[in-house]
Enzyme design. Structure first.
Site, PDB file in Angstrom:
ATOM      1  N   GLY A  23       0.278  -1.336  -0.148  1.00  0.00           N
ATOM      2  CA  GLY A  23       0.074  -0.034   0.245  1.00  0.00           C
ATOM      3  C   GLY A  23       0.772   0.896   0.251  1.00  0.00           C
TER       4      GLY A  23
ATOM      5  N   PRO B 238      -2.542   7.539  16.181  1.00  0.00           N
ATOM      6  CG  PRO B 238      -3.985   8.346  17.239  1.00  0.00           C
ATOM      7  CD  PRO B 238      -2.765   7.850  17.277  1.00  0.00           C
TER       8      PRO B 238
ATOM      9  CG  PHE C 132       2.924   7.087  12.813  1.00  0.00           C
ATOM     10  CD1 PHE C 132       4.090   6.646  14.171  1.00  0.00           C
ATOM     11  CD2 PHE C 132       2.127   6.403  12.110  1.00  0.00           C
ATOM     12  CE1 PHE C 132       3.505   5.304  14.407  1.00  0.00           C
ATOM     13  CE2 PHE C 132       2.538   5.224  12.669  1.00  0.00           C
ATOM     14  CZ  PHE C 132       2.735   4.350  13.331  1.00  0.00           C
TER      15      PHE C 132
ATOM     16  CG  HIS D 105      -7.464  12.297   5.768  1.00  0.00           C
ATOM     17  ND1 HIS D 105      -7.993  12.944   6.670  1.00  0.00           N
ATOM     18  CD2 HIS D 105      -5.522  11.753   6.149  1.00  0.00           C
ATOM     19  CE1 HIS D 105      -6.782  13.448   8.136  1.00  0.00           C
ATOM     20  NE2 HIS D 105      -5.523  12.733   7.238  1.00  0.00           N
TER      21      HIS D 105
ATOM     22  CE  LYS E 180      -7.911   8.779   7.403  1.00  0.00           C
ATOM     23  NZ  LYS E 180      -7.086   7.671   7.573  1.00  0.00           N
TER      24      LYS E 180
END
Length: 227
Positions: free
Chosen positions: A12, A103, A105, A132, A136
């Protein structure tokens, strides 16, 4: 000795970025790249020490339970886990492995959440707008839910109305969030934008290197930072 790393969801967008970043870091060795049809057992066969999960909300819980059962530390960036899921991980870990659920990084996003929590006691109302990429799966995002939870926890009195989260899914977006506060005669906006997935990699690499020092299950990258 380099840390032996496995990536679940390696094909992904985020998983592929983690694989590239891991291969470029001399302190890490990527030993397993697990795709959608690959068995998780390859992580055990390759003696994986830390596995990073960037998969989907419908598979992440089972993946993490597998890692705990086999004593593999987990770094989880997939959204969709509930408080009940986190509690199950804590019950199952029993010191066999450590789990970090983050949630977001991006270091700027972690700071954005911290600043929003600090501002929460001083305003009457707040709303969150998050945007986003179109594909998503979760809505609202894990970052927005975490932000709202931290803001609620830092309140001394109830909000004038509950925090509303407005979610947008648009092509060309990566990860964007605004927290808007309102009071008599003024507003405050705290915003963070990730313009490229590379913005998440410093936090992911930090998590891989430090997750083994954690005790049990931890939520939030801020626990690994000297904030």
């Amino acid at each position: 000795m380099a840390i032996r790393v496995g990536v679940i969801g390696a094909h992904g967008r985020m998983g592929a970025e983690v694989c590239r970043a891991g291969k470029d870091d001399p302190e890490l060795t990527v030993v397993a790249e697990v795709g959608r049809t690959d068995p998780l057992e390859v992580l055990v066969e390759e003696r994986t020490e830390v596995a990073v999960d960037f998969t989907t909300p419908d598979s992440v819980k089972a993946n993490v339970m597998f890692l705990i059962e086999h004593g593999i530390d987990a770094v989880v960036g997939t959204s969709g886990l509930t408080d009940e899921d986190i509690a199950e991980f804590a019950d199952a870990s029993c010191r066999r492995s450590s789990v970090l659920v983050a949630p977001n990084f991006a270091l700027g996003a972690v700071l954005m959440m911290r600043f929003a929590a600090e501002a929460a006691p001083y305003f009457d109302a707040a709303e969150i707008v998050e945007r986003h990429r179109a594909g998503k799966l979760d809505k609202p995002s894990g970052t927005s839910l975490r932000t709202a939870k931290l803001m609620d926890a830092n309140r001394r009195t109830p909000w004038s109305k509950p925090i509303e989260i407005h979610s947008m899914r648009l092509e060309g977006s990566v990860a964007h969030q605004e927290v808007l506060f309102g009071a008599v005669g003024e507003t405050l906006t705290i915003r963070h934008d990730s313009l490229d997935r590379s913005s998440f990699m410093p936090g992911v690499l930090l998590a891989i290197k430090k997750v083994g020092s954690l005790d049990g299950v931890i939520v939030g990258l801020e626990h690994l930072l000297d904030l």
